[in-house]
Design a protein around this motif. Sequence first.
Motif, PDB file in Angstrom:
ATOM      1  N   VAL A 154       0.847  -1.203   0.000  1.00 52.71           N
ATOM      2  CA  VAL A 154       0.000   0.000   0.000  1.00 52.71           C
ATOM      3  C   VAL A 154       0.882   1.252   0.000  1.00 52.71           C
ATOM      4  O   VAL A 154       1.771   1.394   0.844  1.00 52.71           O
ATOM      5  CB  VAL A 154      -0.917   0.004   1.247  1.00 52.71           C
ATOM      6  CG1 VAL A 154      -1.752   1.277   1.291  1.00 52.71           C
ATOM      7  CG2 VAL A 154      -1.823  -1.227   1.260  1.00 52.71           C
ATOM      8  N   ASP A 155       0.643   2.146  -0.953  1.00 56.84           N
ATOM      9  CA  ASP A 155       1.412   3.393  -1.012  1.00 56.84           C
ATOM     10  C   ASP A 155       0.490   4.525  -1.465  1.00 56.84           C
ATOM     11  O   ASP A 155      -0.602   4.274  -1.968  1.00 56.84           O
ATOM     12  CB  ASP A 155       2.599   3.234  -1.981  1.00 56.84           C
ATOM     13  CG  ASP A 155       3.786   4.103  -1.594  1.00 56.84           C
ATOM     14  OD1 ASP A 155       3.635   4.998  -0.739  1.00 56.84           O
ATOM     15  OD2 ASP A 155       4.878   3.888  -2.160  1.00 56.84           O
ATOM     16  N   ASP A 156       0.952   5.763  -1.285  1.00 61.77           N
ATOM     17  CA  ASP A 156       0.140   6.877  -1.767  1.00 61.77           C
ATOM     18  C   ASP A 156       0.238   7.014  -3.284  1.00 61.77           C
ATOM     19  O   ASP A 156      -0.767   7.192  -3.967  1.00 61.77           O
ATOM     20  CB  ASP A 156       0.526   8.204  -1.065  1.00 61.77           C
ATOM     21  CG  ASP A 156       2.001   8.546  -1.157  1.00 61.77           C
ATOM     22  OD1 ASP A 156       2.818   7.675  -1.545  1.00 61.77           O
ATOM     23  OD2 ASP A 156       2.366   9.702  -0.836  1.00 61.77           O
ATOM     24  N   VAL A 157       1.479   6.925  -3.798  1.00 61.44           N
ATOM     25  CA  VAL A 157       1.720   7.184  -5.222  1.00 61.44           C
ATOM     26  C   VAL A 157       2.503   6.026  -5.832  1.00 61.44           C
ATOM     27  O   VAL A 157       3.427   5.500  -5.204  1.00 61.44           O
ATOM     28  CB  VAL A 157       2.571   8.477  -5.389  1.00 61.44           C
ATOM     29  CG1 VAL A 157       2.873   8.748  -6.852  1.00 61.44           C
ATOM     30  CG2 VAL A 157       1.888   9.681  -4.758  1.00 61.44           C
ATOM     31  N   GLY A 167       9.212   1.668  -9.370  1.00 62.68           N
ATOM     32  CA  GLY A 167      10.464   1.120  -8.819  1.00 62.68           C
ATOM     33  C   GLY A 167      10.301   0.675  -7.373  1.00 62.68           C
ATOM     34  O   GLY A 167      10.793  -0.404  -6.980  1.00 62.68           O
ATOM     35  N   THR A 168       9.609   1.479  -6.583  1.00 58.39           N
ATOM     36  CA  THR A 168       9.410   1.142  -5.168  1.00 58.39           C
ATOM     37  C   THR A 168       8.610  -0.152  -5.042  1.00 58.39           C
ATOM     38  O   THR A 168       8.985  -1.071  -4.293  1.00 58.39           O
ATOM     39  CB  THR A 168       8.643   2.295  -4.468  1.00 58.39           C
ATOM     40  OG1 THR A 168       9.455   3.465  -4.519  1.00 58.39           O
ATOM     41  CG2 THR A 168       8.305   1.957  -3.028  1.00 58.39           C
ATOM     42  N   ILE A 169       7.519  -0.231  -5.793  1.00 57.05           N
ATOM     43  CA  ILE A 169       6.646  -1.414  -5.710  1.00 57.05           C
ATOM     44  C   ILE A 169       7.393  -2.655  -6.194  1.00 57.05           C
ATOM     45  O   ILE A 169       7.309  -3.726  -5.567  1.00 57.05           O
ATOM     46  CB  ILE A 169       5.369  -1.183  -6.559  1.00 57.05           C
ATOM     47  CG1 ILE A 169       4.521  -0.073  -5.960  1.00 57.05           C
ATOM     48  CG2 ILE A 169       4.583  -2.484  -6.733  1.00 57.05           C
ATOM     49  CD1 ILE A 169       3.825  -0.387  -4.651  1.00 57.05           C
TER      50      ILE A 169
HETATM   51  C1  R5P Z   1       7.450   8.295  -1.868  1.00 56.30           C
HETATM   52  O1  R5P Z   1       7.595   8.696  -0.719  1.00 56.30           O
HETATM   53  C2  R5P Z   1       6.119   7.886  -2.362  1.00 56.30           C
HETATM   54  O2  R5P Z   1       5.314   7.498  -1.276  1.00 56.30           O
HETATM   55  C3  R5P Z   1       6.195   6.735  -3.354  1.00 56.30           C
HETATM   56  O3  R5P Z   1       6.763   5.600  -2.694  1.00 56.30           O
HETATM   57  C4  R5P Z   1       7.017   7.092  -4.556  1.00 56.30           C
HETATM   58  O4  R5P Z   1       6.553   8.292  -5.130  1.00 56.30           O
HETATM   59  C5  R5P Z   1       6.932   5.990  -5.596  1.00 56.30           C
HETATM   60  O5  R5P Z   1       7.745   6.306  -6.656  1.00 56.30           O
HETATM   61  P1  R5P Z   1       8.203   5.177  -7.677  1.00 56.30           P
HETATM   62  O6  R5P Z   1       6.972   4.469  -8.165  1.00 56.30           O
HETATM   63  O7  R5P Z   1       8.875   5.947  -8.805  1.00 56.30           O
HETATM   64  O8  R5P Z   1       9.171   4.287  -6.975  1.00 56.30           O
END
Ligand code: R5P
Length: 288
Positions: A213-216, A221-223
């Motif tokens: 679960v994340d905001d964006v 890359g993070t996921i």
């Molecule tokens: C960062 O603090 C946000 O919560 C997201 O984890 C970030 O924006 C995700 O970016 P990406 O999909 O490029 O890894």
Amino acid sequence: MKVVGGSTSVLLAKGLASELSAGYVEVAFERHPGGFPDGERYVRLLGSVTGEHVILVQTTYPDPMIVELFLLADAIRDAGARRVTAIVPYFGYGRQDKRFLEGEAVSAKTLAKHIAVDCDELVTMTIHNPELLKTFPIPAHEVSGMPALGRHLKSSNMDFLLAPDDNAVRFVKEVSQITATPWDYLQKERIDSYTVRITPKKLAVKGKSVAIVDDVISTGGTIATAAKELRSQGARRVIAACVHGLFVDNAEGNLKACDDVIATDTIQSPHAKVSVAPEFAAAIRALD
Ligand code: R5P
């Protein structure tokens, strides 16, 4: 009350009008078929808003939608609206929320200042730094997108939730109150715009169905990094869930690490499977 939707938020705006039992004012976004070939935006209200409280719904991604937001707010004001409430489902530029280096624009404040020219108040969702809203020149409210994700994940019978970094802990906690599932989080270090590194950590996910679960989600890359860690620890199913799905660059490739991706309709995409119209409707009903 009347609802007006910008071109990237028409579906959400119509859903909101239906939730509020309010009239929807259609907008023409082209004067001639094909619009302006150089990409400039055009708006024309196709119904009356004179004397109305108008709810203007427009997200700020991609960038030309910001100009469209200003054009719509101006047209609505000129047409004699009594009150204009801007719903900005995804508030872009929210990450530049202070002057990190001398000479920088505080981009989030810049946007707010311009929205305030024609709007009386602002409602947005799951913004990077909610404290920032207190500095805006008009009343500004944050609505959480997590209840919408929670509703979806509860019906998907997830066993476990994961915050991919410590920033996302507040989000995962909120979702877990709805889904009644255990959760954990990872420590993330950003190497560059496309690369992140996580600190190895034992997670109780063997054989489990896990939602990250994340905001964006931006590049994914993070996921992808979190999903690989979950797989390596024996997770059976991995779902990515976010409020704002930007899905830029190689996001679709990165997200192949997941069995499913869900986002809300703050930004339209094929992954926007959850509507936040009920959340915004509740926020509008709660306005003074
Ligand atoms: C960062 O603090 C946000 O919560 C997201 O984890 C970030 O924006 C995700 O970016 P990406 O999909 O490029 O890894």
